[in-house]
Each structure stands twice: as structure tokens, then as C-alpha cells.
Design an enzyme around this catalytic site. Structure first.
Site, PDB file in Angstrom:
ATOM      1  N   SER A 114      11.945  10.929  12.799  1.00  0.00           N
ATOM      2  CA  SER A 114      13.151  10.433  13.452  1.00  0.00           C
ATOM      3  C   SER A 114      14.359  10.569  12.517  1.00  0.00           C
ATOM      4  CB  SER A 114      12.924   8.991  13.914  1.00  0.00           C
ATOM      5  OG  SER A 114      13.910   8.580  14.823  1.00  0.00           O
ATOM      6  N   ASP A 162       9.399  12.104  24.542  1.00  0.00           N
ATOM      7  CA  ASP A 162      10.283  11.316  23.673  1.00  0.00           C
ATOM      8  C   ASP A 162      11.557  10.935  24.417  1.00  0.00           C
ATOM      9  OD1 ASP A 162      11.855  10.269  21.604  1.00  0.00           O
ATOM     10  OD2 ASP A 162      11.015  11.658  20.131  1.00  0.00           O
ATOM     11  N   HIS A 194       7.989   8.900  21.354  1.00  0.00           N
ATOM     12  CA  HIS A 194       8.632   8.917  20.033  1.00  0.00           C
ATOM     13  C   HIS A 194       7.652   8.371  19.002  1.00  0.00           C
ATOM     14  CE1 HIS A 194      12.143   9.348  17.512  1.00  0.00           C
ATOM     15  NE2 HIS A 194      12.040   8.104  17.085  1.00  0.00           N
TER      16      HIS A 194
END
Length: 215
Positions: A114, A162, A194
Site C-alpha cells: 500500500s 481492491d 486490499h
């Protein structure tokens, strides 16, 4: 001594270590998050020393957690400026551990998740000496003003479901890297949001070992 925060690390099974693996967590988390991946991958990477630094700033949208840069303003040019201002602090953490282990960039693997992918890719592209390889999970590419390094192979892994960072960001990054002729691969994982799963870890391990065989 790390002048920022003491972070978790796992020593290599082989001594001395031949590789340094730097794990860069997502926003609002800290180094204890990604160090939890090491038990699942260390048997396949026995010559690697793992570190998982804490983000260099307090998370500014919650009373806990860390961040590599603020995301209060998500304008790409603002984010690029914030990363540029903070990147040297992350470099200091990595250089300190490299010196301790008698390793250099060519022995260093960057793995981000991320926001950790965002700063990891930026970090990779601004290096004067290439890293061994860089792996980015569920992230995005924020291009630096100046590209110094086109030699580090990059692997991008992203969940098709995601909803935090859309999988299209992986393809945006791929298009950018292709224009620079930077060696890279992309992997869209079905039924994954995610997160990082076993499939992604297997891809990462194989990528590191493939890069090793190419040296």
C-alpha cells in the site's frame, strides 16, 4: 543506533546474511505488521536478514499508527513533494542497517504494501545504485521528478477486488515503467481485496529467487 524508532527485525538463518529485505508497511500501521510475514517466507529466503521499519511520522488521521507521508491531501504533486521531503529519512534507516551487515544496495530487497509500495517504488527510482529487486503489493506509483535508476527489476502484485487502491494503479505503474524500459512484471490476483495472501508471497519468493539466478 536508529535515530527514528527501534523496529522489529529477523536475523537470517545463514550467517553472514547475503541479502537485506526491507519491509515497508501501509499507512496507519507500523513495522510489526509486515514483520509477521517473515515466518511464511524465511525458509525460502534463508540468507536474508529482514527489517520492518516504522513509518517516519505519526499517522495524522488517527491517534495511533505510523505513516511514511501524509495523505490528508491526495493530489499527486503534493504527495510527490511529501515523499521527496521524507525519502532521505528512510534511506538513513536502510543505510544504517546495510553498514551494520556489510551489505549494499545490490544486496537489498525492497518489499512494500500500500503506502509502503508508493514510497518503495519512489525510493527505488531515485537510487544512484540499484537495489537487488523491488516488490510492491497493492500500491501505486508516484513518479519522482528525476529518475536515477532504471536497473532494479520490479514486481507488482495487486488484488482484483481492491477497493482501497484500485488494481488499475498497478497497470498505470506498469505503463510508466514500460516507457522507461524498466524490467517489471505485474500480477492481478483474483478474489483478493486490499491484502497480501499466500499466492502473492509465492510470487514474491519466486521473483527474488529468479533475480538471484540472473545475477
Amino acid at each position: 543506533m536508529n535515530k527514528y524508532l527501534e523496529y522489529p527485525e529477523v536475523e537470517s538463518k545463514e550467517t553472514p546474511p547475503q541479502k537485506l529485505v526491507v519491509l515497508l508497511h501501509g499507512i496507519g500501521s507500523d513495522g510489526h505488521d509486515l514483520i509477521g510475514l517473515v515466518p511464511y517466507i524465511k525458509n525460502d529466503l534463508q540468507n536474508c536478514h529482514f527489517i520492518s521499519p516504522h513509518g517516519i511520522e505519526d499517522y495524522d488521521m488517527m491517534p495511533y499508527g505510523r505513516q511514511w507521508f501524509s495523505l490528508r491531501d491526495r493530489s499527486p504533486h503534493i504527495i510527490a513533494t511529501l515523499i521527496a521531503n521524507n525519502i532521505s529519512k528512510l534511506e538513513d534507516i536502510i543505510r544504517e542497517k546495510q553498514t551494520e551487515l556489510n551489505l549494499t544496495n545490490k544486496d537489498t530487497v525492497i518489499i512494500g504494501f500500500s503506502q509502503g509500495t508508493m514510497i518503495g517504488l519512489y525510493l527505488t527510482l531515485v537510487q544512484q545504485a540499484p537495489f537487488f529487486c523491488t516488490i510492491g503489493f497493492a500500491g501505486a506509483l508516484i513518479p519522482p521528478m528525476k529518475i536515477n535508476n532504471k536497473l532494479t527489476p520490479i514486481c507488482l502484485i495487486h488484488g482484483a477486488l481492491d477497493q482501497v487502491i484500485d488494481v488499475s494503479e498497478m497497470y498505470n505503474a506498469s505503463n510508466y515503467l514500460s516507457k522507461l524500459n524498466i524490467e517489471h512484471s505485474v500480477h492481478k490476483l483474483t478474489s483478493l481485496a486490499h491484502s497480501i495472501d499466500g499466492r502473492g508471497l509465492e510470487i514474491a519468493i519466486n521473483f527474488i529467487n529468479t533475480c538471484h539466478n540472473m545475477v
